[in-house]
Design an enzyme around this catalytic site. Sequence first.
Site, PDB file in Angstrom:
ATOM      1  N   TYR A  64     -64.271  67.516  -2.442  1.00 46.56           N
ATOM      2  CA  TYR A  64     -65.043  66.871  -3.518  1.00 46.56           C
ATOM      3  C   TYR A  64     -65.533  67.968  -4.451  1.00 46.56           C
ATOM      4  O   TYR A  64     -66.475  68.698  -4.132  1.00 46.56           O
ATOM      5  CB  TYR A  64     -66.206  66.097  -2.883  1.00 46.56           C
ATOM      6  CG  TYR A  64     -67.145  65.366  -3.821  1.00 46.56           C
ATOM      7  CD1 TYR A  64     -66.862  65.170  -5.165  1.00 46.56           C
ATOM      8  CD2 TYR A  64     -68.332  64.836  -3.334  1.00 46.56           C
ATOM      9  CE1 TYR A  64     -67.730  64.483  -5.991  1.00 46.56           C
ATOM     10  CE2 TYR A  64     -69.214  64.144  -4.153  1.00 46.56           C
ATOM     11  CZ  TYR A  64     -68.907  63.980  -5.478  1.00 46.56           C
ATOM     12  OH  TYR A  64     -69.785  63.304  -6.298  1.00 46.56           O
ATOM     13  N   LYS A 108     -61.146  65.267  -5.059  1.00 49.93           N
ATOM     14  CA  LYS A 108     -61.891  64.351  -5.921  1.00 49.93           C
ATOM     15  C   LYS A 108     -62.402  65.217  -7.055  1.00 49.93           C
ATOM     16  O   LYS A 108     -63.254  66.079  -6.861  1.00 49.93           O
ATOM     17  CB  LYS A 108     -63.041  63.708  -5.140  1.00 49.93           C
ATOM     18  CG  LYS A 108     -64.043  62.915  -5.972  1.00 49.93           C
ATOM     19  CD  LYS A 108     -64.910  62.099  -5.042  1.00 49.93           C
ATOM     20  CE  LYS A 108     -66.249  61.613  -5.556  1.00 49.93           C
ATOM     21  NZ  LYS A 108     -66.434  61.319  -6.945  1.00 49.93           N
TER      22      LYS A 108
END
Length: 290
Positions: free
Chosen positions: A135, A163
Site C-alpha cells: 500500500y 495499491k
Amino acid sequence: MNSFHGIFPALLTPFHKDGSVNHPVLRQLVEMNVQKGVSGFYVCGSTGEALMLPARDRKDILETVIDQAAGRCKVIAHIGSMDTLTAEDLAVHAAKAGADAVSSVAPFYYGFSFDEIRGYYTDIADACGIPMVVYNIPLYSKVNLSEEQLSLFLSDDRFMGVKHTSSDFFLLERLSRRFPGKLFFNGFDEMFLSSLPAGATGGIGSTYNMMAEKFIRIHKLYLENRMEDAREEQRKANNIISALIRVGVMPGEKALLCKMGLDFGVCRRPFKTLHNEGIDMLWKIWQENQ
Ligand code: MN9
C-alpha cells in the site's frame, strides 16, 4: 478478467455511539456492494479507520466481512501496523480467516530505512503465506517508495501488486509496463479513469462504498473504448468527490450512507462530525449527480 481486477471498496467502519463496531450495518454495507457486483473488498485500510482500532476489532471486522461475502468476491485484509509483530499477528489471522491477500502501508513515523521497510514486508509475507499488496500512500505515510524499491517487491513472488494512492502516473506506467502480471490498484477515486491507460488493473477506494456502480461502469466503458461516456460518468463522480473533500471525505461518506438508510454513526474522534448544512449540501450534490 482476472478476479482481482476491478472495483474494491475500501470499507468504512460503522460504529455504535459508544465506539464499538456495528457488525449488522457492516454486513448491510458488504451485501449492498456484493449485489452491485464489486470484485472484492479492502478491509481495515485508512478508510476503515483501522490504524485507530485495536487489533481485536480489526480481526472481528475481517471475520464479519469474509462471512458476509461468503466467497462471492475477493477479500484483501489491510494488516498494516506500527510494529511488525502486530502486523504479523493480524496477517496470520487474516490467512486463517480466509482472506485472499493481505496488504500493508509502509511502517511510518520513525523514518525507517528501506532495509527495515523491506524486512517488515517480507517478515509479514513469510509469516502468513498469502500474497501481499504494497500500500503506497506517500501523502499519509510520508514514505516515498521509488520505482526501484517498488520493483524489488514486484519481482518477488510473495508480492501480488501495489495499491497506488498517488497521483504519480509516471511511476504507475513504468511499474505496470515492467510487471505486466502484477496488480495495480488506483487509490485516488477522482483519477480512476485516468489511471486505466497508465496501467491500473482496478481501484481500491473509499467512495466505492456508496457509488461502486459508477466506477464499475467507468471501467466497463473504458474497456469498450467508449471514452466520452466514461468521462461523463467520472465527471459526475467527481462532482460528488469535490463536495466530499469540502466537508471532510470520511465523515461525509458516513453521512451519505446514513442518508441512504444505513445507520453508520460517525467517525472516531479526532475526526469531526458534520453539521446539518454540510450534510444538506452533500446530499443535494449527490442527488444531482445520479
Ligand atoms: O482508499 C482513499 N484514499 C485516502 C482510498 O483516503 C487517502 C480514496 O478513496 C480517497 O478517499 C478519495 C477521495 O480523495 O479518492
